[in-house]
Write a protein that holds these residues in place. Structure first.
Motif, mmCIF file in Angstrom:
data_model
loop_
_atom_site.group_PDB
_atom_site.id
_atom_site.type_symbol
_atom_site.label_atom_id
_atom_site.label_comp_id
_atom_site.label_asym_id
_atom_site.label_seq_id
_atom_site.Cartn_x
_atom_site.Cartn_y
_atom_site.Cartn_z
ATOM 1 N N ARG A 27 0.822 -1.224 0.000
ATOM 2 C CA ARG A 27 0.000 0.000 0.000
ATOM 3 C C ARG A 27 0.855 1.272 0.000
ATOM 4 N N THR A 28 1.963 1.242 0.722
ATOM 5 C CA THR A 28 2.801 2.435 0.846
ATOM 6 C C THR A 28 3.816 2.568 -0.292
ATOM 7 N N GLY A 29 3.829 1.595 -1.200
ATOM 8 C CA GLY A 29 4.717 1.683 -2.351
ATOM 9 C C GLY A 29 6.115 1.133 -2.132
ATOM 10 N N GLN A 30 6.377 0.569 -0.948
ATOM 11 C CA GLN A 30 7.686 -0.052 -0.719
ATOM 12 C C GLN A 30 7.858 -1.270 -1.627
ATOM 13 N N LEU A 31 6.746 -1.944 -1.911
ATOM 14 C CA LEU A 31 6.734 -3.061 -2.853
ATOM 15 C C LEU A 31 5.826 -2.634 -4.007
ATOM 16 N N GLN A 32 6.359 -2.648 -5.214
ATOM 17 C CA GLN A 32 5.669 -2.104 -6.388
ATOM 18 C C GLN A 32 4.901 -3.177 -7.182
ATOM 19 N N PRO A 33 3.775 -2.782 -7.814
ATOM 20 C CA PRO A 33 3.030 -3.726 -8.655
ATOM 21 C C PRO A 33 3.919 -4.359 -9.730
ATOM 22 N N ARG A 34 3.666 -5.644 -9.939
ATOM 23 C CA ARG A 34 4.383 -6.463 -10.928
ATOM 24 C C ARG A 34 5.875 -6.639 -10.623
ATOM 25 N N ARG A 35 6.296 -6.257 -9.450
ATOM 26 C CA ARG A 35 7.691 -6.451 -9.025
ATOM 27 C C ARG A 35 7.711 -7.574 -7.987
ATOM 28 N N PRO A 36 8.839 -8.277 -7.872
ATOM 29 C CA PRO A 36 8.894 -9.391 -6.918
ATOM 30 C C PRO A 36 8.815 -8.931 -5.464
ATOM 31 N N ILE A 37 8.217 -9.782 -4.642
ATOM 32 C CA ILE A 37 8.265 -9.548 -3.201
ATOM 33 C C ILE A 37 9.448 -10.362 -2.677
ATOM 34 N N PRO A 38 9.918 -10.085 -1.456
ATOM 35 C CA PRO A 38 11.040 -10.873 -0.929
ATOM 36 C C PRO A 38 10.713 -12.370 -0.948
ATOM 37 N N GLY A 39 11.711 -13.180 -1.192
ATOM 38 C CA GLY A 39 11.531 -14.632 -1.259
ATOM 39 C C GLY A 39 11.242 -15.246 0.097
ATOM 40 N N GLU A 40 10.798 -16.469 0.049
ATOM 41 C CA GLU A 40 10.438 -17.214 1.257
ATOM 42 C C GLU A 40 11.589 -17.245 2.267
ATOM 43 N N SER A 41 12.791 -17.573 1.807
ATOM 44 C CA SER A 41 13.943 -17.656 2.727
ATOM 45 C C SER A 41 14.236 -16.307 3.371
ATOM 46 N N THR A 42 14.130 -15.241 2.589
ATOM 47 C CA THR A 42 14.366 -13.892 3.113
ATOM 48 C C THR A 42 13.346 -13.560 4.195
ATOM 49 N N THR A 69 1.718 -15.676 -7.837
ATOM 50 C CA THR A 69 2.936 -16.477 -7.871
ATOM 51 C C THR A 69 3.099 -17.090 -9.259
ATOM 52 N N VAL A 70 4.313 -17.038 -9.759
ATOM 53 C CA VAL A 70 4.667 -17.658 -11.030
ATOM 54 C C VAL A 70 5.571 -18.845 -10.689
ATOM 55 N N PRO A 71 5.149 -20.066 -11.037
ATOM 56 C CA PRO A 71 5.968 -21.233 -10.704
ATOM 57 C C PRO A 71 7.415 -21.075 -11.184
ATOM 58 N N ALA A 72 8.333 -21.421 -10.310
ATOM 59 C CA ALA A 72 9.780 -21.365 -10.562
ATOM 60 C C ALA A 72 10.316 -19.937 -10.734
ATOM 61 N N ARG A 73 9.494 -18.918 -10.526
ATOM 62 C CA ARG A 73 9.938 -17.528 -10.668
ATOM 63 C C ARG A 73 9.793 -16.741 -9.370
ATOM 64 N N GLY A 74 8.752 -17.059 -8.581
ATOM 65 C CA GLY A 74 8.548 -16.344 -7.333
ATOM 66 C C GLY A 74 7.194 -15.665 -7.268
ATOM 67 N N SER A 75 7.022 -14.844 -6.249
ATOM 68 C CA SER A 75 5.763 -14.129 -6.038
ATOM 69 C C SER A 75 5.968 -12.651 -6.315
ATOM 70 N N PHE A 76 4.935 -12.044 -6.852
ATOM 71 C CA PHE A 76 4.990 -10.661 -7.303
ATOM 72 C C PHE A 76 3.779 -9.888 -6.786
ATOM 73 N N VAL A 77 3.932 -8.573 -6.654
ATOM 74 C CA VAL A 77 2.816 -7.720 -6.257
ATOM 75 C C VAL A 77 1.832 -7.678 -7.427
ATOM 76 N N SER A 78 0.562 -7.891 -7.128
ATOM 77 C CA SER A 78 -0.473 -7.836 -8.162
ATOM 78 C C SER A 78 -0.599 -6.423 -8.716
ATOM 79 N N PRO A 79 -1.074 -6.304 -9.971
ATOM 80 C CA PRO A 79 -1.353 -4.965 -10.504
ATOM 81 C C PRO A 79 -2.397 -4.287 -9.617
ATOM 82 N N LYS A 80 -2.306 -2.988 -9.508
ATOM 83 C CA LYS A 80 -3.169 -2.228 -8.601
ATOM 84 C C LYS A 80 -4.656 -2.537 -8.799
ATOM 85 N N GLU A 81 -5.076 -2.739 -10.053
ATOM 86 C CA GLU A 81 -6.509 -3.006 -10.303
ATOM 87 C C GLU A 81 -6.961 -4.351 -9.736
#
Length: 86
Positions: A27-42, A69-81
């Motif tokens: 919500r605050t923009g620290q994590l951006q839409p369509r960009r990866p979120i930190p990985g599980e291990s992190t 989540t994209v298999p074998a790629r990771g999880s990403f912030v959803s588009p704002k809509e």
């Protein structure tokens, strides 16, 4: 990066607290839409929790529409809509 907090008795399950924290970062923009979120291990290291706790937080965020989540790629912030309506 969130502050490390001493664990105290809580009414909200830890996975929900982690999901809420990540939601706030989106919500605050620290994590951006369509960009990866930190990985599980992190996230396991950052919150000092079990892998399963992080997985439950991620599953909740996926259900709510905050991430995808994209298999074998990771999880990403959803588009704002795709974000949940307040």
């Amino acid at each position: 990066m969130p502050e490390k907090r001493a664990r105290s008795p809580r009414k909200t399950p830890l996975f929900r607290q982690i999901a809420g924290d990540i939601e706030q970062r989106i919500r605050t923009g620290q994590l951006q839409p369509r960009r990866p979120i930190p990985g599980e291990s992190t996230l396991v290291q950052e919150y000092e929790v079990a892998r399963e706790t992080v997985r439950r937080a991620m599953a909740l965020l996926r259900e709510q529409g905050w991430i995808y989540t994209v298999p074998a790629r990771g999880s990403f912030v959803s588009p704002k809509e795709s974000w949940p309506q307040a």
